[in-house]
Design a protein around this motif. Sequence first.
Motif, PDB file in Angstrom:
ATOM      1  N   ALA A   8      -4.406  58.100  71.832  1.00 18.57           N
ATOM      2  CA  ALA A   8      -3.708  56.832  71.648  1.00 18.57           C
ATOM      3  C   ALA A   8      -4.329  56.103  70.470  1.00 18.57           C
ATOM      4  CB  ALA A   8      -3.823  55.971  72.903  1.00 18.57           C
ATOM      5  N   LEU A   9      -3.498  55.287  69.842  1.00 24.50           N
ATOM      6  CA  LEU A   9      -3.912  54.501  68.690  1.00 24.50           C
ATOM      7  C   LEU A   9      -3.514  53.055  68.920  1.00 24.50           C
ATOM      8  CD1 LEU A   9      -4.871  54.359  65.662  1.00 24.50           C
ATOM      9  CD2 LEU A   9      -2.471  54.763  65.055  1.00 24.50           C
ATOM     10  N   LEU A  10      -4.475  52.155  68.816  1.00 22.14           N
ATOM     11  CA  LEU A  10      -4.195  50.724  68.868  1.00 22.14           C
ATOM     12  C   LEU A  10      -4.322  50.182  67.457  1.00 22.14           C
ATOM     13  CD1 LEU A  10      -6.267  49.518  71.978  1.00 22.14           C
ATOM     14  CD2 LEU A  10      -3.899  50.278  71.895  1.00 22.14           C
ATOM     15  N   VAL A  11      -3.379  49.350  67.074  1.00 24.68           N
ATOM     16  CA  VAL A  11      -3.372  48.754  65.741  1.00 24.68           C
ATOM     17  C   VAL A  11      -3.378  47.247  65.908  1.00 24.68           C
ATOM     18  CG1 VAL A  11      -2.125  48.561  63.565  1.00 24.68           C
ATOM     19  CG2 VAL A  11      -2.033  50.703  64.866  1.00 24.68           C
ATOM     20  N   ASN A  12      -4.338  46.597  65.270  1.00 22.21           N
ATOM     21  CA  ASN A  12      -4.433  45.140  65.334  1.00 22.21           C
ATOM     22  C   ASN A  12      -4.834  44.645  63.958  1.00 22.21           C
ATOM     23  OD1 ASN A  12      -4.650  42.481  66.048  1.00 22.21           O
ATOM     24  ND2 ASN A  12      -6.520  42.720  67.235  1.00 22.21           N
ATOM     25  N   GLY A  60      -2.995  62.593  78.466  1.00 21.41           N
ATOM     26  CA  GLY A  60      -2.401  63.924  78.423  1.00 21.41           C
ATOM     27  C   GLY A  60      -0.924  63.982  78.144  1.00 21.41           C
ATOM     28  N   GLN A  61      -0.199  62.933  78.445  1.00 20.35           N
ATOM     29  CA  GLN A  61       1.248  62.980  78.208  1.00 20.35           C
ATOM     30  C   GLN A  61       1.607  62.657  76.760  1.00 20.35           C
ATOM     31  OE1 GLN A  61      -0.373  60.627  80.001  1.00 20.35           O
ATOM     32  NE2 GLN A  61       0.846  58.805  80.307  1.00 20.35           N
ATOM     33  N   TRP A  62       0.632  62.285  75.936  1.00 17.73           N
ATOM     34  CA  TRP A  62       0.925  61.895  74.561  1.00 17.73           C
ATOM     35  C   TRP A  62       0.081  62.690  73.573  1.00 17.73           C
ATOM     36  CZ3 TRP A  62      -0.513  57.129  77.408  1.00 17.73           C
ATOM     37  CH2 TRP A  62       0.609  56.456  77.890  1.00 17.73           C
ATOM     38  N   THR A  63       0.728  63.346  72.602  1.00 16.05           N
ATOM     39  CA  THR A  63      -0.052  63.896  71.495  1.00 16.05           C
ATOM     40  C   THR A  63      -0.541  62.744  70.628  1.00 16.05           C
ATOM     41  OG1 THR A  63       1.971  64.232  70.220  1.00 16.05           O
ATOM     42  CG2 THR A  63       1.059  66.151  71.387  1.00 16.05           C
ATOM     43  N   MET A  64       0.228  61.658  70.616  1.00 12.90           N
ATOM     44  CA  MET A  64      -0.219  60.414  69.990  1.00 12.90           C
ATOM     45  C   MET A  64       0.766  59.328  70.366  1.00 12.90           C
ATOM     46  SD  MET A  64      -2.475  58.745  68.440  1.00 12.90           S
ATOM     47  CE  MET A  64      -3.475  60.206  68.330  1.00 12.90           C
ATOM     48  N   VAL A  65       0.240  58.294  70.964  1.00 14.90           N
ATOM     49  CA  VAL A  65       1.039  57.122  71.278  1.00 14.90           C
ATOM     50  C   VAL A  65       0.363  55.955  70.589  1.00 14.90           C
ATOM     51  CG1 VAL A  65      -0.167  56.563  73.433  1.00 14.90           C
ATOM     52  CG2 VAL A  65       2.198  55.822  73.124  1.00 14.90           C
ATOM     53  N   ALA A  66       1.141  54.975  70.192  1.00 13.95           N
ATOM     54  CA  ALA A  66       0.557  53.838  69.489  1.00 13.95           C
ATOM     55  C   ALA A  66       1.006  52.546  70.119  1.00 13.95           C
ATOM     56  CB  ALA A  66       0.959  53.836  68.017  1.00 13.95           C
ATOM     57  N   ALA A  67       0.166  51.566  69.998  1.00  9.57           N
ATOM     58  CA  ALA A  67       0.508  50.218  70.418  1.00  9.57           C
ATOM     59  C   ALA A  67       0.146  49.270  69.292  1.00  9.57           C
ATOM     60  CB  ALA A  67      -0.245  49.840  71.686  1.00  9.57           C
ATOM     61  N   ARG A 109      -9.045  50.865  79.950  1.00  7.49           N
ATOM     62  CA  ARG A 109      -8.420  49.637  79.457  1.00  7.49           C
ATOM     63  C   ARG A 109      -7.490  49.921  78.274  1.00  7.49           C
ATOM     64  NH1 ARG A 109     -12.840  44.857  79.762  1.00  7.49           N
ATOM     65  NH2 ARG A 109     -11.103  43.701  78.867  1.00  7.49           N
ATOM     66  N   MET A 110      -7.877  50.894  77.430  1.00  5.96           N
ATOM     67  CA  MET A 110      -6.981  51.292  76.343  1.00  5.96           C
ATOM     68  C   MET A 110      -5.694  51.865  76.913  1.00  5.96           C
ATOM     69  SD  MET A 110      -9.103  53.026  73.239  1.00  5.96           S
ATOM     70  CE  MET A 110      -7.649  53.286  72.230  1.00  5.96           C
ATOM     71  N   LEU A 111      -5.816  52.713  77.931  1.00 10.28           N
ATOM     72  CA  LEU A 111      -4.634  53.308  78.540  1.00 10.28           C
ATOM     73  C   LEU A 111      -3.708  52.222  79.079  1.00 10.28           C
ATOM     74  CD1 LEU A 111      -3.042  55.790  79.469  1.00 10.28           C
ATOM     75  CD2 LEU A 111      -4.449  55.793  81.542  1.00 10.28           C
ATOM     76  N   ALA A 112      -4.262  51.250  79.785  1.00 12.98           N
ATOM     77  CA  ALA A 112      -3.453  50.159  80.334  1.00 12.98           C
ATOM     78  C   ALA A 112      -2.769  49.373  79.217  1.00 12.98           C
ATOM     79  CB  ALA A 112      -4.317  49.236  81.192  1.00 12.98           C
ATOM     80  N   LEU A 113      -3.503  49.079  78.155  1.00 17.16           N
ATOM     81  CA  LEU A 113      -2.948  48.311  77.042  1.00 17.16           C
ATOM     82  C   LEU A 113      -1.856  49.103  76.324  1.00 17.16           C
ATOM     83  CD1 LEU A 113      -3.276  45.558  75.734  1.00 17.16           C
ATOM     84  CD2 LEU A 113      -5.044  46.528  74.264  1.00 17.16           C
ATOM     85  N   VAL A 114      -2.092  50.384  76.114  1.00 16.66           N
ATOM     86  CA  VAL A 114      -1.104  51.238  75.449  1.00 16.66           C
ATOM     87  C   VAL A 114       0.147  51.345  76.303  1.00 16.66           C
ATOM     88  CG1 VAL A 114      -0.622  53.619  74.783  1.00 16.66           C
ATOM     89  CG2 VAL A 114      -2.720  52.529  74.024  1.00 16.66           C
ATOM     90  N   GLN A 115      -0.014  51.494  77.611  1.00 25.42           N
ATOM     91  CA  GLN A 115       1.156  51.603  78.477  1.00 25.42           C
ATOM     92  C   GLN A 115       1.996  50.337  78.442  1.00 25.42           C
ATOM     93  OE1 GLN A 115      -0.913  52.795  82.065  1.00 25.42           O
ATOM     94  NE2 GLN A 115      -0.155  54.880  81.852  1.00 25.42           N
TER      95      GLN A 115
END
Length: 136
Positions: A43-47, A92-99, A126-132
């Motif tokens: 996962a990737l978070l962008v801020n 595991g369900q994401w090769t790459m997901v972004a928020a 916490r990253m998983l929760a935020l990305v979801q």
Amino acid sequence: MNLALERVIYISESTNPDPALISLADILATSDRNNRRDDLTGALLVNGGRFLQVLEGAHQDLNRTLDRLQRDGRHRDIQILCRNTADHRQFGQWTMVAARISPDHKTEMDQIIHLSSTAPQEAADRMLALVQQQAV
């Protein structure tokens, strides 16, 4: 050859202070293609001008990806916040997901960054929760 699953969390600075949506789409498309090939998830978070990323995969695949990221001109100052073995793929369900994180989430992102060095599993949770909540 070590095929144990590892999880890496890193932060970097964008070379563009406000990565545009088209730039983010390009990053995600490239990441998705490379991560599928290398059996990585994450996962990737962008801020603003900061990227916070989790990558999961085999040791040698993560090393190859981190080497490639070091040469990627879209960001700089890569700091590995933690790298640990993992017993399962959290993303595991994401090769790459972004928020794309709004300014309202800056405090949460800062807390995740702080946690990642002392409590990497909590930071990943916490990253998983935020990305979801914010996934694009």
